[in-house]
Design a protein around this motif. Structure first.
Motif, short mmCIF file in Angstrom:
data_model
loop_
_atom_site.label_atom_id
_atom_site.label_comp_id
_atom_site.label_asym_id
_atom_site.label_seq_id
_atom_site.Cartn_x
_atom_site.Cartn_y
_atom_site.Cartn_z
N ASP A 173 -44.86 28.15 -81.33
CA ASP A 173 -43.40 28.01 -81.24
C ASP A 173 -42.81 28.07 -82.64
OD1 ASP A 173 -40.81 27.42 -80.78
OD2 ASP A 173 -41.15 25.45 -79.86
N PHE A 174 -42.26 29.21 -82.96
CA PHE A 174 -41.65 29.38 -84.29
C PHE A 174 -40.19 28.91 -84.29
CE2 PHE A 174 -44.80 33.00 -84.27
CZ PHE A 174 -45.73 32.35 -85.08
N GLY A 175 -39.80 28.26 -83.24
CA GLY A 175 -38.42 27.78 -83.14
C GLY A 175 -37.72 28.41 -81.96
N GLY A 176 -38.37 28.34 -80.80
CA GLY A 176 -37.77 28.90 -79.58
C GLY A 176 -38.33 30.24 -79.20
N ASP A 195 -28.27 17.42 -81.09
CA ASP A 195 -29.35 18.05 -80.34
C ASP A 195 -30.60 18.13 -81.21
OD1 ASP A 195 -30.62 19.36 -78.31
OD2 ASP A 195 -29.21 21.05 -78.21
N GLN A 196 -31.74 18.29 -80.53
CA GLN A 196 -32.96 18.55 -81.29
C GLN A 196 -32.83 19.90 -81.98
OE1 GLN A 196 -36.57 18.06 -79.13
NE2 GLN A 196 -37.86 18.71 -80.83
N PHE A 197 -33.41 19.99 -83.13
CA PHE A 197 -33.28 21.19 -83.95
C PHE A 197 -33.60 22.47 -83.18
CE2 PHE A 197 -35.43 24.39 -86.52
CZ PHE A 197 -34.44 24.71 -87.42
N ARG A 198 -32.81 23.49 -83.39
CA ARG A 198 -33.12 24.85 -82.92
C ARG A 198 -33.01 25.80 -84.09
NH1 ARG A 198 -32.49 25.56 -77.18
NH2 ARG A 198 -33.35 27.64 -77.47
N ALA A 199 -33.95 26.71 -84.18
CA ALA A 199 -33.90 27.74 -85.21
C ALA A 199 -33.24 28.99 -84.64
CB ALA A 199 -35.31 28.08 -85.67
N ASN A 200 -32.88 29.91 -85.51
CA ASN A 200 -32.50 31.23 -85.03
C ASN A 200 -33.69 31.84 -84.29
OD1 ASN A 200 -29.93 31.25 -86.18
ND2 ASN A 200 -30.69 32.05 -88.12
N ASN A 201 -33.41 32.43 -83.16
CA ASN A 201 -34.47 33.12 -82.42
C ASN A 201 -34.55 34.55 -82.95
OD1 ASN A 201 -36.07 34.49 -80.59
ND2 ASN A 201 -35.35 33.30 -78.84
N LEU A 202 -35.61 34.82 -83.71
CA LEU A 202 -35.74 36.13 -84.33
C LEU A 202 -36.46 37.13 -83.44
CD1 LEU A 202 -36.67 34.97 -87.95
CD2 LEU A 202 -34.42 35.45 -87.01
N PHE A 246 -44.97 36.76 -88.44
CA PHE A 246 -45.42 35.39 -88.16
C PHE A 246 -46.61 35.40 -87.19
CE2 PHE A 246 -40.68 34.16 -88.71
CZ PHE A 246 -40.81 34.22 -90.09
N ARG A 247 -46.51 36.29 -86.19
CA ARG A 247 -47.60 36.28 -85.21
C ARG A 247 -48.89 36.80 -85.81
NH1 ARG A 247 -47.51 38.25 -78.81
NH2 ARG A 247 -49.62 37.47 -78.36
N MET A 257 -45.15 26.57 -91.85
CA MET A 257 -43.76 26.99 -91.70
C MET A 257 -42.86 25.75 -91.66
SD MET A 257 -42.00 29.25 -88.63
CE MET A 257 -42.66 30.83 -89.11
N TYR A 258 -41.83 25.79 -92.45
CA TYR A 258 -40.89 24.67 -92.54
C TYR A 258 -39.45 25.16 -92.32
CZ TYR A 258 -44.48 21.70 -94.62
OH TYR A 258 -45.61 20.97 -94.84
#
Lengths: 703, 435
Positions: free
Chosen positions: A234-237, A346-353, A369-370, A467-468
């Protein structure tokens, strides 16, 4: 003949299935339904005395041409969306609004060779030395070797001494922990692409200063994560989505099918002032720019839906937010004053790339990333990782593919911020309008977590990362006004971000923190152009974006080669990845005909530093108030060569694959680079999509 | 309360374009008479009687009481009109009194769009004179401050239909709900107070689109400047962008949201006075759609519990099926100063009682007839009780016919109130936070 009929029948079934499934999604609470049972239950627009419901259906179908490999992609989207909006009064002054959205994208069924369970395939990793071929590795060619079978690698007769891979050699610096040898059973040569093959072919070449040696070639799994778990995280969604999650992305643990769900109330105060509360899942929109964002940063964006081509309204990721607005009315100097405080709890959400293997993976970042995550979890065969001369014997600058074990290189962990008070986001905006209305302005501030990830090395200079999502703060403002003499509206927007982390190859941590200034000037002019339409104006809207990275550090390193043997080629850039000053220009020309029912439009964008261009013509036709059609295309091209994106890639850096990090002393870089893996961040969102030209058809119907 | 005073004409220069001067030219008695054009009875014309239907068969007989382009349309068989009752709704006393105060001190720089000393009512409340070179512009100023917009108007629903001008097929239906209009300063119908911002703006408009889907949640905020030489201030909130955009100047002469009506053509004329050269043509008696809503042919579309909208008939169903009555009107010709203005000329017919821009004939840049504007004014007796009590004419129907494109936009009003509207309705924050 029979077989052909059967194939046609199968295709028809798939199309039929792709068309019906979105309708099945309309029963949001019912996961398993029969279309025949459910169709009549689709509610038309219902107006109630105390509420209003509207239901919309949209189909978006897109086709792509050839990608960088010459492969014709074909269908890239068959997205069916059902959206329901509901408004009602809750009593006592409270009002509710909810928007619910369910999507089924049939592309994963209809074009599963490109984007579904059959995507990718076995690949031969580039090996310019032909070492494996020479050693008789089955399937190897003079310039490649099958994934997982390279001559150099654990289990194949040569245990990679990690520090040998740093070209300067030196003694081993310790053992890794948790390494497992490469295992073709769990890490097969299936479902793979070369990293970057969406937009470039560097993996197979010897350009970018690497004649003879060859460019870096990273394999990346591309199938959905229920089919292939490699590189899934999960890289952020995104990044760990299964076939079903990709087909119907809103139905996830974050309940994204609830697009918006909020209640609001306004209290009238003395002197015409008001206080407004709005709480729930919502979008908070700041700023005045189109197409790209400067200040509009409260909600993250979902680029996986349709890259940059959908309206922000449809790709903002709504968050659970408490919003308070104090509407102070006029003062002696201002005709309008408003103070807004936003608490995104809300709990953090990243941009969905966008997940690798899906049609929209902007910047090709999801693939990077993958690839890196897969390499860490399972190991990988990396093409042209080292010069063959390191193996002893006569020096030869040609590259060898190296199969590295797990837990050595790549992305180890993704540190998604957990919910805690300090990880929530808080922002505020003051907005005013001058007394005579000529100038509207805002001052905005926000603190929270970056919606873009940063990769920090887990050991100094290592090619292994966590990843941060660092803490950042944003301070900015916006303004608009008319220049009557020019009949032009001017929009200004600027923001300084503190704390953003950018990849910096000159740092042992591989990142550096920066202040980044982003700004835009927009000019809108409704212009009478008789040859377009003599009866009404044509809108011309131009925007000029400027981004400046404070503390930008970039130097060139000569290609020194190993053991004093040059690998040839030119110098390569190292330091902060990106552009110190980046400029982007956009132009919109929009005309209207037939009582504004026919709207041809042309969008042009140019990423000036990346020399990447986009043109996107479209025509929208409102057949009725309820039925809208849109056809169009987007075409990208480069007006420079990809040398501009060349950057150091770590192959020549000491310590990159050592157990203890860099060797004693400062890391030494011998100047090996290419456009993988970091060139994507210089090519930008247009440059990395240069082989993703599309034509599309869109239909929207309101029930 | 107000003494009748004889005001002299102090400055001949006031009659000269571009030179500031007072405009006093009437006694209080003349002003009273001006505001009661039917005090001594309604005008009449041969054959113009209640119930008479004017169509292409008999239109020649009524040519003198029809505007030229209305006459052409009837003669072409595109519509017929039915003569209705003549009704009157004189201006409220407060409005007349304010006009007297204003007339005594107002200064206008003719041709420049500047006005000073305005204190309510109409600035030139006296009969225009053919010998007055500024008579046309004075009527424009009167129309700007006339009773067409009392202090406040709330309309809802306010439905615009974009029609095929041949078949009547409705291509689009835009529902503005709610719709608000307010005057800011020197209010006389409601509580006599100045609203915030009245130093800069004399009139505020907010229209919020409820449907269709592509315009849903779009809202328009339009603030008209006291200084009519300056661009008005407009903001457009786009539902799909979720942010307000400043309207550019040219937007006021574009088809508003795709309709056949420019913002500049709202109420017949809704633009900058200084953008045009004005010429007073004549005062005449003309048939115009002034009627009681009760006498209109009604239909069930957009029906509410207390209201049915007038039906539309004629070619393309572009004509409100409402009675027309003989009215005293002022005819003004306006020609734009801007060379790129989309029109070459507009003939505006201003009702002498309410000062509605009741009819307007628009000519394109080539000088060819382009559009016909007709606003149906409803007598207070036929309106909802909350409106009727104010005793003034209000919008009841309307259409803009584009004869070149064979299109029209028909307007369906339900004026729900003339009571005060909170000023904070007219803010960017308000149009943005409606969602």
């Amino acid at each position: 003949m029979t077989q052909k009929r059967h194939e046609k029948s199968a295709l028809a079934t798939r199309w039929l299935r792709a068309s019906l499934v979105p309708l099945l999604l309309t029963g949001f609470a019912s996961p398993v339904l029969h279309a025949e049972d459910e169709l009549p239950s689709i509610s038309p627009s219902v107006s109630q005395s105390n509420g209003e419901t509207k239901v919309y259906y949209e189909n978006d179908t897109r086709m792509r041409g050839k990608d960088a490999t010459g492969n014709r992609v074909g269908l890239s989207k068959f997205r069916n969306t059902l959206k329901a909006e509901h408004k009602r009064d809750l009593g006592n002054g409270w009002a509710f609004k909810g928007i619910f959205r369910g999507t089924y994208d049939g592309v994963y069924d209809l074009n599963d060779d490109e984007y579904g369970k059959n995507a990718g395939g076995p690949i031969n990793v580039t090996e310019m030395s032909g070492l494996s071929f020479g050693m008789g590795v089955p399937g190897a060619t003079p310039t490649s070797v099958p994934y997982g079978s390279s001559f150099v690698g654990p289990g194949i007769g040569f245990v990679a001494n990690i520090d040998q891979i740093a070209f300067l050699g030196g003694p081993p610096t310790g053992a890794f922990s948790g390494q497992q040898n490469f295992n073709l059973a769990s890490n097969p040569n299936q479902g793979l692409h070369h990293l970057g093959q969406r937009w470039n072919t560097s993996y197979s070449g010897t350009d970018f200063g690497n004649p003879g040696f060859g460019n870096l070639d990273l394999p990346v799994p591309v199938r959905p994560c229920d089919v292939d778990r490699r590189g899934c995280a999960d890289f952020g969604g995104y990044g760990d989505l299964t076939s079903n999650a990709l087909k119907a992305p809103e139905f996830n643990g974050r309940m994204d099918f609830i697009r918006e769900f909020y209640a609001q109330k306004t209290w009238d105060l003395a002197d015409g002032k008001q206080f407004n509360i709005k709480v729930g899942k919502q979008q908070v929109v700041w700023g005045r720019s189109d197409l790209f964002r400067v200040l509009d940063v409260v909600n993250p964006l979902d680029f996986s839906r349709n890259s940059i081509y959908d309206e922000f309204e449809d790709i903002r990721i709504p968050m659970w937010i408490l919003q308070g607005n104090y509407r102070m009315g006029a003062s002696d100097s201002l005709s309008e004053r408003n103070v807004q405080v936003v608490w995104n709890f809300d709990q953090f959400r990243a941009n969905n790339l966008g997940q690798c293997g899906t049609p929209n993976a902007v910047l090709d970042a999801g693939c990077f990333f993958r690839a890196a995550k897969s390499a860490w979890d399972y190991g990988a065969t990396i093409g042209n990782l080292a010069p063959v001369g390191l193996l002893g014997g006569p020096y030869n600058p040609a590259g060898v593919a190296v199969t590295v074990p797990s837990h050595q290189a790549g992305i180890r962990n993704v540190e998604l911020p957990n919910w805690s008070l300090k990880n929530t986001q808080i922002g505020s905006r003051f907005e005013g309008v001058s007394k005579d209305g000529t100038i509207a302005f805002s001052v905005n501030g926000l603190i929270g977590r970056s919606q873009m990830p940063s990769l920090r090395t887990i050991r100094p200079s290592a090619l292994a990362f966590d990843m941060y999502f660092p803490r950042i703060s944003v301070l900015g403002g916006s303004m608009d006004f008319n220049v009557e003499a020019l009949n032009t509206t001017v929009r200004l927007e600027g923001a300084m971000t503190h704390g953003e982390e950018l990849t910096d190859t000159s740092q042992a941590s591989a990142t550096s923190r920066h202040r980044i200034w982003r700004s835009v000037i927009g000019l809108d002019r409704a212009t009478q152009i008789d040859w377009i339409n003599p009866e009404r104006t044509t809108l011309i809207s131009a925007q000029f974006f400027w981004q400046h990275i404070v503390g930008f550090n970039e130097t060139s390193i000569p290609n020194n080669g190993a053991f004093g043997y040059p690998l040839g080629g030119s110098s390569v850039k190292t330091g902060t990845v990106g552009w110190k000053d980046n400029h982007l220009f956009t132009l919109l020309i929009s005309a209207q005909y037939m009582q504004d029912r026919l709207n041809p439009q042309l969008i042009f964008a140019r990423d000036i530093q990346a020399r990447a261009n986009l043109i996107a013509p479209s025509v929208t036709f409102l057949y009725t108030d309820k039925l809208k059609f849109k056809v169009g295309a987007n075409y990208k091209w480069l007006t420079g060569n990809m040398d501009r994106y060349q950057f150091i890639d770590g192959r020549g850096l000491s310590g990159t694959l050592s157990a203890s990090g860099q060797l004693p002393g400062a890391p030494i870089d011998t100047g090996i680079g290419g456009i993988e893996a970091l060139g994507r961040f210089k090519a930008g969102i247009i440059g990395t999509a240069v082989k993703e030209d599309e034509i599309f058809f869109n239909m929207q119907y309101q029930f | 309360m107000f003494r009748m005073k004889k005001h002299t004409v102090p400055l001949i220069a006031s009659l000269v374009m571009g030179v500031a001067g007072t405009a006093i030219a009437a006694t209080d008695a003349e002003i009273d008479a001006f505001y009661r054009p039917y005090a001594k009875g309604f005008p009449s014309a041969p054959g113009v009687k209640e119930g008479v239907v004017i169509d292409k068969g008999n239109v020649e007989q009524f040519k003198d009481v029809l505007s030229p382009r209305v006459y052409d349309q009837i003669k072409a068989g595109n519509s017929s009109i039915t003569v209705g009752k003549q009704l009157t709704a004189p201006a409220p006393a407060g409005f007349v009194a304010a006009s007297k105060k204003t007339a005594a001190k107002v200064k206008v720089q003719f041709g420049k769009g500047k006005i000073e000393g305005y204190e309510g009512g109409m600035p030139f409340p006296y009969e225009p004179s053919a010998s007055d070179p500024n008579a046309g512009e004075k009527l424009a100023w009167n129309n700007r401050y006339g009773l067409e917009i009392p202090d406040d108007i709330t309309v809802g629903p306010f439905v615009w239909e974009y029609r095929d001008g041949n078949t009547g097929k409705i291509n689009r239906t835009v529902d503005f709900d709610p719709s608000y209009v307010s005057n800011t300063g020197f209010r006389t119908i409601n509580k006599p107070e100045n609203l915030p911002g009245s130093d800069d703006f004399f009139n505020l408009l907010m229209l919020a689109v409820k449907s269709p889907q592509d315009l849903k949640d779009t809202a328009v905020l339009f603030k008209r400047r006291v200084d009519s030489s300056r661009d008005d201030d407009g903001q457009l909130y786009l539902g799909f962008q979720r942010r307000a955009r400043r309207l550019s100047t040219s937007a006021t002469t574009d088809p508003f949201l795709g309709s056949n009506v420019m913002i500049e053509e709202f109420r017949g004329f809704n633009g900058k006075v200084s953008d045009f050269n004005w010429k007073f043509i004549s005062t005449k008696n003309l048939l115009a759609p002034y009627y009681s809503h009760k006498d209109a042919k009604l239909r069930d579309d957009y029906k509410t519990a207390d209201w049915r909208a007038p039906a539309y008939a004629g070619k393309g169903q572009c004509w409100a099926a409402v009675p027309w009555s003989l009215r005293k009107v002022y005819v003004v010709e306006m020609t734009p100063k801007r060379p790129d203005h989309p029109i070459s000329k507009r003939t505006l017919y201003i009702d002498a009682e309410s000062f509605h821009g009741i009819l307007s004939e628009v000519y394109d840049r080539k000088g060819e007839f382009w559009k016909l504007w007709m606003i149906g004014a409803g007598h207070p007796s036929g309106q909802l009780p909350a409106v009727a009590k104010k005793g003034i004419w209000v919008w009841d129907s309307g259409s803009m016919i584009d004869v070149q494109a064979a299109q029209c936009t028909t307007l369906n009003f339900r004026v729900t109130s003339l009571d005060p509207i909170p000023p904070n309705v007219y803010t960017i924050e308000a149009i943005r936070s409606r969602q």
